[in-house]
Design an enzyme around this catalytic site. Structure first.
Site, mmCIF file in Angstrom:
data_model
loop_
_atom_site.group_PDB
_atom_site.id
_atom_site.type_symbol
_atom_site.label_atom_id
_atom_site.label_comp_id
_atom_site.label_asym_id
_atom_site.label_seq_id
_atom_site.Cartn_x
_atom_site.Cartn_y
_atom_site.Cartn_z
ATOM 1 N N ASP A 47 26.174 49.926 61.178
ATOM 2 C CA ASP A 47 26.198 48.992 60.057
ATOM 3 C C ASP A 47 24.791 48.715 59.547
ATOM 4 O OD1 ASP A 47 27.921 46.552 58.693
ATOM 5 O OD2 ASP A 47 25.872 45.942 59.167
ATOM 6 N N TYR A 52 18.248 45.670 54.164
ATOM 7 C CA TYR A 52 17.591 45.840 55.464
ATOM 8 C C TYR A 52 16.400 46.791 55.393
ATOM 9 C CZ TYR A 52 21.995 43.927 57.385
ATOM 10 O OH TYR A 52 23.087 43.150 57.663
ATOM 11 N N HIS A 110 27.546 42.176 49.695
ATOM 12 C CA HIS A 110 26.834 41.455 50.758
ATOM 13 C C HIS A 110 27.029 39.938 50.673
ATOM 14 C CE1 HIS A 110 23.233 42.226 53.623
ATOM 15 N NE2 HIS A 110 23.989 41.254 54.067
#
Length: 278
Positions: A47, A52, A110
């Site tokens: 994931d 990120y 998200h």
């Protein structure tokens, strides 16, 4: 229940109960090594997210594996900025390019950016129709956000990925998702370490010769909730996987659930704070 246990999603696809989270894994070769260690331990779900800043590393890590692509389950997510400017398809294409993949198994919104996420959802539906995304879902969505999607789409999210652990187990949201056939996936399932010294979990852990982290993860997966604990340490990655060789009793499950303190341990993005309330 075995390591290879999977959840059947509402679109008929299967998602592993245990996965590797790679949030903040941005050191040199850090995410690549974590993926190699996780694969050796039996993990098949990875994931990540565009925010990120490690999708390229995840791509290199996947490329280095000898595991067939169809045996892997790769998730990434679209960030708030791209939603606000309506740049969904191009953003997805960039994620796919960084990952070095032809498709992702799960693409998530998200955060439910107000005024944007319904349009984002329609764009995700299009990507799924094109076959470049196998399953589509959401993250950090409350019941009212999921209800809003119902008004604009007949496609029910396959997954709602939310913070979920013994100290923050969101019973109303969990019940709603179950009633609507939406799989719940837990991020921060170890609560950033907040419950690792719990006397209750220490006591239960002694009974099964398990750590408090393993007890917390077992509590989640025993409810059919997928977990994606983040770690870049080989020993921890292996330890987090050793949760399928024992079962908690009903009384132990209930006692852990009763630990709920509405304690969120993961942060809320600054741009979402005015809108995102528990």
């Amino acid at each position: 229940m075995s390591f290879n246990e999977k959840i059947i999603l509402n679109d008929g696809r299967q998602m592993p109960l245990l996965g590797l989270g790679v949030y903040k894994a941005v050191g040199e070769n850090e995410v690549e090594q974590a993926i190699a260690d996780a694969a050796d331990a039996g993990y098949r779900l990875i994931d990540t997210a565009s925010v990120y800043k490690n999708e390229d590393g995840v791509g290199r890590g996947i490329k280095a594996l000898t595991i067939p692509r169809e045996e892997l389950f790769v998730t990434t997510k679209i960030w708030n900025t791209a939603q606000r400017i309506g740049d969904v398809e191009d953003t997805f294409n960039r994620s796919l390019e960084r990952l070095g993949l032809d498709y992702v198994d799960l693409y998530l919104i998200h955060w439910p950016v107000p005024g944007c996420y319904t349009d984002t959802w329609k764009a995700l539906e299009k990507l799924q129709t094109q076959g470049r995304v196998k399953s589509i879902g959401v993250s950090n969505f409350h019941i009212h956000d999921l209800e809003m999607l119902k008004k604009v789409s007949d496609v029910v999210p396959a997954v709602n990925q939310v913070e979920f652990h013994p100290l923050f187990n969101q019973p109303e949201l969990l019940s709603y998702c179950r009633e609507n056939n939406i799989a719940v996936q837990a991020y921060a399932p170890l609560a950033r370490g907040a419950y690792l010294h719990s006397q209750l979990l220490l006591e239960i852990g002694r009974k099964y010769q398990k750590t408090t982290a393993q007890i917390g993860l077992r509590w989640a997966v025993q409810q059919g909730i997928s977990v994606i604990p983040k770690s870049v340490h080989k020993e921890r990655i292996r330890e987090n996987a050793e949760i399928f060789d024992f079962s908690l009793t009903r009384e132990e499950m209930d006692a852990i659930t009763a630990m709920d303190a509405h304690q969120r341990t993961a942060g809320i993005p600054e741009d979402m704070i005015p809108y995102y309330k528990d």
